[in-house]
Design a protein around this motif. Sequence first.
Motif, PDB file in Angstrom:
ATOM      1  N   TYR A 134       0.749  -1.285   0.092  1.00  0.00           N
ATOM      2  CA  TYR A 134      -0.128  -0.117   0.106  1.00  0.00           C
ATOM      3  C   TYR A 134       0.855   1.214   0.073  1.00  0.00           C
ATOM      4  O   TYR A 134       0.543   2.231  -0.617  1.00  0.00           O
ATOM      5  CB  TYR A 134      -0.898   0.074   1.156  1.00  0.00           C
ATOM      6  CG  TYR A 134      -2.188  -0.803   1.135  1.00  0.00           C
ATOM      7  CD1 TYR A 134      -3.481  -0.097   1.297  1.00  0.00           C
ATOM      8  CD2 TYR A 134      -2.302  -2.148   0.778  1.00  0.00           C
ATOM      9  CE1 TYR A 134      -4.711  -0.635   1.194  1.00  0.00           C
ATOM     10  CE2 TYR A 134      -3.416  -2.797   0.730  1.00  0.00           C
ATOM     11  CZ  TYR A 134      -4.541  -1.908   0.961  1.00  0.00           C
ATOM     12  OH  TYR A 134      -5.878  -2.669   0.643  1.00  0.00           O
ATOM     13  N   GLN A 138       0.889   4.360  -2.746  1.00  0.00           N
ATOM     14  CA  GLN A 138       0.775   5.830  -2.310  1.00  0.00           C
ATOM     15  C   GLN A 138       1.871   6.725  -2.973  1.00  0.00           C
ATOM     16  O   GLN A 138       1.758   7.645  -3.578  1.00  0.00           O
ATOM     17  CB  GLN A 138       0.669   5.882  -1.090  1.00  0.00           C
ATOM     18  CG  GLN A 138      -0.320   5.551  -0.137  1.00  0.00           C
ATOM     19  CD  GLN A 138      -1.974   6.229  -0.631  1.00  0.00           C
ATOM     20  OE1 GLN A 138      -1.888   7.455  -0.813  1.00  0.00           O
ATOM     21  NE2 GLN A 138      -2.891   5.317  -1.136  1.00  0.00           N
ATOM     22  N   LEU A 142       1.815   9.602  -5.878  1.00  0.00           N
ATOM     23  CA  LEU A 142       2.408  10.760  -5.474  1.00  0.00           C
ATOM     24  C   LEU A 142       3.186  11.351  -6.466  1.00  0.00           C
ATOM     25  O   LEU A 142       3.150  12.532  -6.921  1.00  0.00           O
ATOM     26  CB  LEU A 142       3.176  10.412  -4.124  1.00  0.00           C
ATOM     27  CG  LEU A 142       3.933  11.819  -3.867  1.00  0.00           C
ATOM     28  CD1 LEU A 142       3.259  13.176  -3.409  1.00  0.00           C
ATOM     29  CD2 LEU A 142       4.868  11.316  -2.613  1.00  0.00           C
ATOM     30  N   ASP A 150      -6.466   7.240 -10.557  1.00  0.00           N
ATOM     31  CA  ASP A 150      -5.737   7.196  -9.332  1.00  0.00           C
ATOM     32  C   ASP A 150      -4.705   8.326  -9.029  1.00  0.00           C
ATOM     33  O   ASP A 150      -4.191   8.383  -8.370  1.00  0.00           O
ATOM     34  CB  ASP A 150      -5.034   5.956  -8.643  1.00  0.00           C
ATOM     35  CG  ASP A 150      -6.110   4.830  -8.580  1.00  0.00           C
ATOM     36  OD1 ASP A 150      -7.384   5.177  -8.146  1.00  0.00           O
ATOM     37  OD2 ASP A 150      -5.906   3.541  -8.594  1.00  0.00           O
ATOM     38  N   LYS A 166      -0.948  14.880   0.906  1.00  0.00           N
ATOM     39  CA  LYS A 166      -1.810  13.770   1.590  1.00  0.00           C
ATOM     40  C   LYS A 166      -1.392  12.354   0.979  1.00  0.00           C
ATOM     41  O   LYS A 166      -1.164  11.592   1.923  1.00  0.00           O
ATOM     42  CB  LYS A 166      -3.428  14.183   1.056  1.00  0.00           C
ATOM     43  CG  LYS A 166      -4.512  13.129   2.000  1.00  0.00           C
ATOM     44  CD  LYS A 166      -5.924  13.663   1.808  1.00  0.00           C
ATOM     45  CE  LYS A 166      -6.910  12.633   2.625  1.00  0.00           C
ATOM     46  NZ  LYS A 166      -8.045  13.184   2.521  1.00  0.00           N
ATOM     47  N   PHE A 167      -1.219  12.375  -0.215  1.00  0.00           N
ATOM     48  CA  PHE A 167      -0.533  10.989  -0.462  1.00  0.00           C
ATOM     49  C   PHE A 167       0.737  10.642  -0.028  1.00  0.00           C
ATOM     50  O   PHE A 167       1.183   9.602   0.570  1.00  0.00           O
ATOM     51  CB  PHE A 167      -0.103  11.083  -2.367  1.00  0.00           C
ATOM     52  CG  PHE A 167      -1.561  10.494  -2.943  1.00  0.00           C
ATOM     53  CD1 PHE A 167      -2.105   9.558  -2.458  1.00  0.00           C
ATOM     54  CD2 PHE A 167      -1.693  11.159  -4.135  1.00  0.00           C
ATOM     55  CE1 PHE A 167      -3.333   8.995  -3.282  1.00  0.00           C
ATOM     56  CE2 PHE A 167      -2.929  10.800  -4.846  1.00  0.00           C
ATOM     57  CZ  PHE A 167      -3.686   9.849  -4.353  1.00  0.00           C
ATOM     58  N   HIS A 170       0.034   9.553   3.809  1.00  0.00           N
ATOM     59  CA  HIS A 170      -0.532   8.338   3.801  1.00  0.00           C
ATOM     60  C   HIS A 170       0.800   7.264   3.606  1.00  0.00           C
ATOM     61  O   HIS A 170       0.782   6.390   4.466  1.00  0.00           O
ATOM     62  CB  HIS A 170      -1.414   7.874   2.680  1.00  0.00           C
ATOM     63  CG  HIS A 170      -2.626   8.737   2.866  1.00  0.00           C
ATOM     64  ND1 HIS A 170      -3.409   8.791   4.113  1.00  0.00           N
ATOM     65  CD2 HIS A 170      -3.802   9.031   1.838  1.00  0.00           C
ATOM     66  CE1 HIS A 170      -4.383   9.503   3.887  1.00  0.00           C
ATOM     67  NE2 HIS A 170      -4.565   9.485   2.685  1.00  0.00           N
ATOM     68  N   ALA A 171       1.736   7.614   2.822  1.00  0.00           N
ATOM     69  CA  ALA A 171       2.885   6.668   2.370  1.00  0.00           C
ATOM     70  C   ALA A 171       3.809   6.575   3.902  1.00  0.00           C
ATOM     71  O   ALA A 171       4.180   5.652   4.264  1.00  0.00           O
ATOM     72  CB  ALA A 171       3.697   6.994   1.230  1.00  0.00           C
TER      73      ALA A 171
END
Length: 262
Positions: A134, A138, A142, A150, A166-167, A170-171
């Motif tokens: 995952y 991300q 990005l 996506d 935000k990406f 998340h990563a």
Amino acid sequence: MTADPGAIARANEILRTEAGSGVHGLAIAGVSDHDENGVFVEPAEHVIGLADAVDHHTWRDRPEGHRSQAGDRECTLYSLRKFLRLAVAGNPNLLLMLYAPKASVYRTSALGEELRALGPAFLSRQAVRRTVGYLDGQVAMLLGRGRQKDMPKRPELVAKHGYDTKFASHALRLGLQGLELAEHARLTLPMPEADRERVLRVKTGAAPDLASVLAEIERVRDRVSTLLDTGRTPLPEAPDTAAISAWSVAAHRRHWDSVLPE
């Protein structure tokens, strides 16, 4: 008569918790939306009868395809069977339900509490690898390397910070949570303060630049990979599917016994 998936899900719900940034401790007032996930037990006629399976139901404040705004609510309820399949495979978003703090548990039952108590049975090296997968997804989005649908959809963040913060956050979050799993075989929610501050720094655009963020993400990812590659982790290779499956069979039977007429 066509069954109403929403009515079935809500009537048979056994667990619902906060999800997304809120449960991580990363929500930003006036910016973040509100996400919830839950689990329901499908009625017997949808599992061993001829009625169609009902594996999930989602409701949200805005129509599908429209970006959520600050304060908007979205909730997805998964059938117990679907939840278990995804959680056993290491889906990092659904594992959160098993480790959400009490304040983030909005609805539960005896079966819901038993499911949360099974949390350690789901943790494995396999789950960590899924989390790293995952993370890689991300980073790909990005950098504009993901599937077209996506691609980053937050031009305001790119215009302000030069990249989709935000990406990036998340990563980094996924990396830090994967590291905690690999090192300690646990998942702390909300995130530990030091980790939370690191992620918020990226999310709010306070990091120096994209290159420094990518370097930090890569350092965390490398630490996770080293632990897995060398076997220096307390996690088993795979989840305890025997215990999870046995509980699932008993849970379905008990739920059906409680709702079926004499």
